[in-house]
Write an enzyme that holds these catalytic residues in place. Sequence first.
Site, short mmCIF file in Angstrom:
data_model
loop_
_atom_site.label_atom_id
_atom_site.label_comp_id
_atom_site.label_asym_id
_atom_site.label_seq_id
_atom_site.Cartn_x
_atom_site.Cartn_y
_atom_site.Cartn_z
N VAL A 1 0.94 -1.38 0.17
CA VAL A 1 0.04 0.06 0.01
C VAL A 1 0.87 1.50 0.09
O VAL A 1 1.75 1.38 0.61
CB VAL A 1 -0.85 -0.15 1.22
CG1 VAL A 1 -0.15 0.05 2.45
CG2 VAL A 1 -1.72 1.21 1.25
N ASP A 2 0.50 2.05 -0.78
CA ASP A 2 1.22 3.42 -1.03
C ASP A 2 0.92 4.27 0.33
O ASP A 2 -0.28 4.16 0.54
CB ASP A 2 0.73 4.21 -2.39
CG ASP A 2 1.50 5.39 -2.49
OD1 ASP A 2 2.74 5.53 -2.59
OD2 ASP A 2 0.74 6.49 -2.67
N LYS A 3 1.79 5.06 0.73
CA LYS A 3 1.58 6.11 1.73
C LYS A 3 0.77 7.21 1.56
O LYS A 3 -0.38 7.23 1.85
CB LYS A 3 2.58 6.67 2.61
CG LYS A 3 2.41 7.38 3.85
CD LYS A 3 3.90 7.75 4.50
CE LYS A 3 4.36 8.92 3.73
NZ LYS A 3 3.77 10.01 3.76
N THR A 4 1.11 8.22 0.69
CA THR A 4 0.61 9.25 0.35
C THR A 4 -0.74 9.32 -0.43
O THR A 4 -0.80 8.79 -1.52
CB THR A 4 1.42 10.38 -0.12
OG1 THR A 4 2.37 10.52 0.63
CG2 THR A 4 0.77 11.41 -0.38
#
Length: 332
Positions: free
Chosen positions: A20-23
């Site tokens: 999962v990407d953060k931003t």
Amino acid sequence: MLIKNAEALERMEKVDTLVVDKTGTLTAGKPSVVAIEVAEGFAEEEILRIAASLERTSEHPLAQAIVQAAEQRGIKLLEPTAVDQPVGKGIVGMVDGQTVQAGNASFLAEYDIGPGDLAGPADRLRGDGATAIFLAIGGRAAGVIAIADPVKETTPAALRALREAGIKVIMLTGDNRTTAQAIARRLDIADVEADVLPDQKSAVVTRLREEGRIVAMAGDGVNDAPALAAADVGIAMGSGTDVAIESAGVTLLHGDLMGIVRARYLSHATMRNIRQNLFFAFAYNVAGIPIAAGALYPVFGLLLSPIIAAAAMALSSVSVIGNSLRLRLVKI
């Protein structure tokens, strides 16, 4: 949820790893400037004015946060020239006759510019979960701008539910490791891939798949599109870019990570229903075909009437359709 094809729904059942990407995925995607540290000889307003003047040419969320902070203070911006934006690193250009670089410490190091006395304040800001953007003016580190993006309210509950379901969660981000670890601790994420450039994200997903994992990738940006396409199941945020949505098999229209939990539950329910339907379809035929062929006639003198055979075939179809309609009752 928008599920683009049956293949994505089928694979979702088998997913054991979520990257999962953060931003914009774990976080709200609405970053804002929370602090500015300046080097000796520079003023905070000057740092913000020059940084915002340079960043006004960029569409990156962090750049827009800096511009917004300057506008909120009523600071008049300048027109930059000779602007270059190396992907995933930072931005460089001329502002007010001076060469200006903005980005992480590694980006400044490419120009032989060290953080100087700003290294300590930058580490402290990263420890609080903020992203530290260094600004260099005239070949010297002039300031560091801290930008924070709040975590979505539903993110902790969604990650907890996924972990309880046995899914390994890996956070993927281009942020500094200190910042990434601060966010990871807050969300109880054990595995973090930090300092990842945009063109390296798909390589991380490919590596995990080569290790035998069934990988889902969740992201929202242009930089996430190759990784979304490389994953077994790509999951895009509805609030993300068009290219990310196009590359994904599943789109969460409201960008709520609980949608991943629902998608996985729906996948399990659908695949279970399909297996039940296969049983109904084969059971009628396995029982009916031998009788219709006269298997019981030598012993019991029984033959299957064409009327009964036709009714059994119709009942098989009704059973399958009726069972499929039960999916409407699934609570997701």
